[in-house]
Design a protein around this motif. Structure first.
Motif, PDB file in Angstrom:
ATOM      1  N   ASP A  65       3.469 -29.188  -7.574  1.00 30.32           N
ATOM      2  CA  ASP A  65       2.158 -28.642  -7.747  1.00 30.32           C
ATOM      3  C   ASP A  65       1.566 -27.896  -6.814  1.00 30.32           C
ATOM      4  N   ALA A  66       2.355 -27.715  -5.770  1.00 29.50           N
ATOM      5  CA  ALA A  66       1.491 -27.228  -4.427  1.00 29.50           C
ATOM      6  C   ALA A  66       1.286 -25.694  -4.637  1.00 29.50           C
ATOM      7  N   ILE A  67       0.098 -25.277  -4.201  1.00 35.00           N
ATOM      8  CA  ILE A  67       0.002 -23.727  -4.200  1.00 35.00           C
ATOM      9  C   ILE A  67      -0.124 -23.337  -2.374  1.00 35.00           C
ATOM     10  N   ASP A  68       0.884 -22.468  -2.442  1.00 38.58           N
ATOM     11  CA  ASP A  68       0.880 -22.029  -0.994  1.00 38.58           C
ATOM     12  C   ASP A  68      -0.191 -21.044  -0.788  1.00 38.58           C
ATOM     13  N   VAL A  69      -1.204 -21.526  -0.026  1.00 40.03           N
ATOM     14  CA  VAL A  69      -2.335 -20.656   0.264  1.00 40.03           C
ATOM     15  C   VAL A  69      -2.061 -19.434   1.481  1.00 40.03           C
ATOM     16  N   THR A  70      -1.092 -19.709   1.663  1.00 36.17           N
ATOM     17  CA  THR A  70      -0.574 -18.787   2.946  1.00 36.17           C
ATOM     18  C   THR A  70       0.193 -17.523   2.582  1.00 36.17           C
ATOM     19  N   VAL A  71       0.706 -17.597   1.409  1.00 39.69           N
ATOM     20  CA  VAL A  71       1.500 -16.680   0.856  1.00 39.69           C
ATOM     21  C   VAL A  71       0.592 -15.511   0.367  1.00 39.69           C
ATOM     22  N   PRO A  72       0.715 -14.040   0.821  1.00 44.60           N
ATOM     23  CA  PRO A  72      -0.073 -12.969   0.692  1.00 44.60           C
ATOM     24  C   PRO A  72      -0.333 -12.850  -0.796  1.00 44.60           C
ATOM     25  N   GLY A  73      -1.500 -12.506  -1.241  1.00 47.48           N
ATOM     26  CA  GLY A  73      -1.446 -12.198  -2.775  1.00 47.48           C
ATOM     27  C   GLY A  73      -1.166 -10.945  -3.127  1.00 47.48           C
ATOM     28  N   ASP A  74      -1.154 -10.663  -4.519  1.00 51.60           N
ATOM     29  CA  ASP A  74      -1.099  -9.234  -5.013  1.00 51.60           C
ATOM     30  C   ASP A  74      -2.198  -8.241  -4.575  1.00 51.60           C
ATOM     31  N   PRO A  75      -1.924  -7.179  -3.558  1.00 50.48           N
ATOM     32  CA  PRO A  75      -3.191  -6.598  -3.523  1.00 50.48           C
ATOM     33  C   PRO A  75      -3.667  -5.651  -4.875  1.00 50.48           C
ATOM     34  N   VAL A  76      -4.788  -5.690  -4.976  1.00 51.72           N
ATOM     35  CA  VAL A  76      -5.383  -4.850  -5.960  1.00 51.72           C
ATOM     36  C   VAL A  76      -5.682  -3.322  -5.687  1.00 51.72           C
ATOM     37  N   LEU A  77      -4.920  -2.590  -6.139  1.00 47.15           N
ATOM     38  CA  LEU A  77      -4.891  -1.024  -5.585  1.00 47.15           C
ATOM     39  C   LEU A  77      -6.308  -0.224  -6.126  1.00 47.15           C
ATOM     40  N   LEU A  78      -7.029   0.144  -5.174  1.00 45.52           N
ATOM     41  CA  LEU A  78      -7.979   0.970  -5.698  1.00 45.52           C
ATOM     42  C   LEU A  78      -7.772   2.114  -5.377  1.00 45.52           C
ATOM     43  N   GLY A  79      -8.233   3.104  -6.362  1.00 41.96           N
ATOM     44  CA  GLY A  79      -7.892   4.753  -6.289  1.00 41.96           C
ATOM     45  C   GLY A  79      -9.049   5.296  -5.529  1.00 41.96           C
ATOM     46  N   HIS A  80      -9.094   6.241  -4.859  1.00 42.07           N
ATOM     47  CA  HIS A  80      -9.971   6.904  -4.227  1.00 42.07           C
ATOM     48  C   HIS A  80      -9.998   8.517  -4.416  1.00 42.07           C
ATOM     49  N   ILE A  81     -10.871   9.256  -3.819  1.00 45.63           N
ATOM     50  CA  ILE A  81     -11.095  10.430  -4.215  1.00 45.63           C
ATOM     51  C   ILE A  81      -9.951  11.418  -3.597  1.00 45.63           C
ATOM     52  N   HIS A  82      -9.289  12.176  -4.074  1.00 43.67           N
ATOM     53  CA  HIS A  82      -8.303  13.222  -3.649  1.00 43.67           C
ATOM     54  C   HIS A  82      -8.700  13.961  -2.710  1.00 43.67           C
ATOM     55  N   PRO A  83      -7.937  14.222  -1.605  1.00 44.95           N
ATOM     56  CA  PRO A  83      -8.440  14.724  -0.306  1.00 44.95           C
ATOM     57  C   PRO A  83      -8.944  16.163  -0.531  1.00 44.95           C
ATOM     58  N   ILE A  84      -8.365  16.836  -1.461  1.00 47.61           N
ATOM     59  CA  ILE A  84      -8.927  18.218  -1.697  1.00 47.61           C
ATOM     60  C   ILE A  84     -10.454  17.989  -2.212  1.00 47.61           C
ATOM     61  N   PHE A 102      -0.558  17.852  -0.864  1.00 51.00           N
ATOM     62  CA  PHE A 102      -1.486  17.597  -1.539  1.00 51.00           C
ATOM     63  C   PHE A 102      -1.292  17.308  -3.264  1.00 51.00           C
ATOM     64  N   TYR A 103      -0.257  17.966  -3.644  1.00 50.74           N
ATOM     65  CA  TYR A 103      -0.132  17.836  -5.122  1.00 50.74           C
ATOM     66  C   TYR A 103       1.460  17.174  -5.386  1.00 50.74           C
ATOM     67  N   ARG A 104       1.784  16.565  -4.723  1.00 53.47           N
ATOM     68  CA  ARG A 104       3.065  15.682  -5.070  1.00 53.47           C
ATOM     69  C   ARG A 104       2.428  14.454  -5.868  1.00 53.47           C
ATOM     70  N   ASN A 105       1.404  14.132  -5.569  1.00 53.72           N
ATOM     71  CA  ASN A 105       1.003  12.778  -6.134  1.00 53.72           C
ATOM     72  C   ASN A 105       1.742  11.426  -5.504  1.00 53.72           C
ATOM     73  N   ASP A 106       2.015  11.508  -4.326  1.00 53.38           N
ATOM     74  CA  ASP A 106       2.674  10.392  -3.536  1.00 53.38           C
ATOM     75  C   ASP A 106       1.778   9.584  -2.772  1.00 53.38           C
ATOM     76  N   VAL A 107       1.486   8.283  -3.440  1.00 58.21           N
ATOM     77  CA  VAL A 107       0.318   7.482  -2.737  1.00 58.21           C
ATOM     78  C   VAL A 107       0.507   7.296  -1.319  1.00 58.21           C
ATOM     79  N   ARG A 108       1.807   7.417  -1.087  1.00 55.94           N
ATOM     80  CA  ARG A 108       2.002   6.882   0.507  1.00 55.94           C
ATOM     81  C   ARG A 108       1.385   8.009   1.494  1.00 55.94           C
ATOM     82  N   PHE A 109       1.094   9.232   0.830  1.00 57.49           N
ATOM     83  CA  PHE A 109       0.510  10.349   1.283  1.00 57.49           C
ATOM     84  C   PHE A 109      -0.939  10.213   1.352  1.00 57.49           C
TER      85      PHE A 109
END
Ligand code: PHE
Length: 379
Positions: free
Chosen positions: A138-157, A368-375
């Motif tokens: 029944d334990a919730i391990d509060v130290t485990v990282p949560g699932d991050p909410v991915l927020l989009g943002h404006i494209h560099p161009i 700029f156009y590969r749409n690779d989120v890591r970039f």
């Protein structure tokens, strides 16, 4: 860690106890046993009991593994009825009056010491119980990282476009748009690019299959089209900037892409000179790239400007080619119904990808156009 803390505690207590037992005794003669030729038996018993109490408590506390064990040890050492401390208290009350004040202080110190030892152990075991020994079901391990909410943002161009628009707005240039599908007049003719001009070659443009007879449509190859569209509809003075997509059938490589973005600037006013052009470009470059960026002109040719220049910006100790510019050719002013004797102006065009790549240190504009989120995430 626990072991370390425990050892610290012990050595501190041990040295303290040693002081009481040996040299400290002589020093403390002024306090305990004062005036007596030698210590009384009862004082000796008292001191020995305190020593023993201080010496054994840390070990006892360290040895316990759960709260129940700790409580047992606490009763043994600090218990109000029959604990060791209670016995020492009895010895204290048996001392002669002259010894009692100093011995009382020593008694209190020992009590405080050992009490806090138990308090620390209590905290440690209570905490440890939660994290380690409680069943996991029944334990919730509060130290485990949560699932991050991915927020989009404006494209560099788009970010770059907005920054340039903002910088130009501060210089009084209004942002305007034009269509991406253009006709011959706006893309070429009005810009003094006649029918036979190589820039109109089908191999250098994206002509559309839905060509309207003699006036085939095409994806615009430059944003200079917007100069014409604005001038046709407005009277000078004018300060406009237009940012948008243009299309050329280039093979994609690190510095080319069949679609890219241009910044087009146009100023039409009475008495405009190339000095105005240069300072506007310098302001734009300095604000966008940061610092004091120098601008240099090299003679060039464009059908719709006279004289024409290519302009470079000095950035990071190097001259970098940025775009084309010049004074608007009188033939262009006449084509839109302006009087070339009344007004003059300048125009410039530069690549958005190019300035964005410079600023952010991007080596390949295709990124700029590969749409690779890591970039993209980096901007
Ligand atoms: N339209 C030109 C190009 O695409 C650039 C330019 C714009 C040159 C305005 C002069 C004046 O290369």
């Amino acid at each position: 860690m626990r072991r370390g803390r425990h050892l610290d505690c012990r050595s501190r207590l041990r040295s303290r106890s040693a002081v009481t037992a040996s040299s400290g005794r002589d020093e403390s003669a002024g306090r305990v046993g004062e005036g007596a030729a030698g210590q009384t038996d009862s004082l000796r018993d008292f001191l020995a009991a305190v020593d023993l109490f201080l010496a054994t408590a840390p070990e006892a506390v360290a040895g316990v593994t759960d709260l129940a064990g700790l409580e047992q040890a606490r009763i043994e050492f600090l218990g109000a009825r029959s604990g060791q401390l209670k016995s020492i208290q009895k010895l204290l009350s048996g001392l002669v009056a002259a010894d009692r004040a100093a011995a009382g202080r020593q008694f209190n110190e020992a009590k405080t010491e050992v009490t806090s030892l138990f308090a620390a152990a209590q905290e440690r075991l209570a905490g440890g119980n939660d994290a380690i020994s409680r069943p996991a079901a029944d334990a919730i391990d509060v130290t485990v990282p949560g699932d991050p909410v991915l927020l989009g943002h404006i494209h560099p161009i788009t970010q770059t476009i907005r920054q340039v628009q903002e910088i130009m707005a501060r210089l009084g240039f209004e942002s305007v748009d034009g269509p991406e599908v253009e006709d011959q007049w706006h893309n070429f003719e009005a810009l003094a690019i006649p029918t036979a001009h190589p820039a109109r070659d089908p191999l250098d443009n994206f002509y559309l299959a839905v060509a309207r007879g003699a006036d085939p449509l095409l994806l615009r190859s430059q944003t200079s089209t917007v100069q014409i569209r604005v001038m046709e509809n407005r009277r000078p003075p004018l300060r406009i900037v237009s940012l948008g997509r243009v299309y050329r059938p280039d093979t994609a490589d690190a510095t080319h892409y069949p679609m890219f973005h241009q910044v087009e600037g146009l100023l039409i006013e009475h008495g405009t000179t190339m000095a105005h052009l240069k300072s506007v470009l310098r302001q734009l470059a300095s604000s966008f790239l940061g610092g004091d960026v120098r601008v240099r002109f090299r003679p060039s040719f464009f059908p719709f400007t006279e004289p024409s220049v290519e302009f470079d910006m000095e950035w990071g100790g190097r001259w970098i080619e940025m775009g084309g510019a010049g004074m608007v050719d009188p033939a262009v002013l006449a084509a839109v119904g302006y009087d070339p004797d009344e007004v003059s102006g300048f125009a410039f065009g530069l690549g958005v990808e190019r300035i964005a790549a410079r600023r952010y240190g991007v080596a390949d504009i295709r990124d700029f156009y590969r749409n690779d989120v890591r970039f993209l995430r980096q901007f």
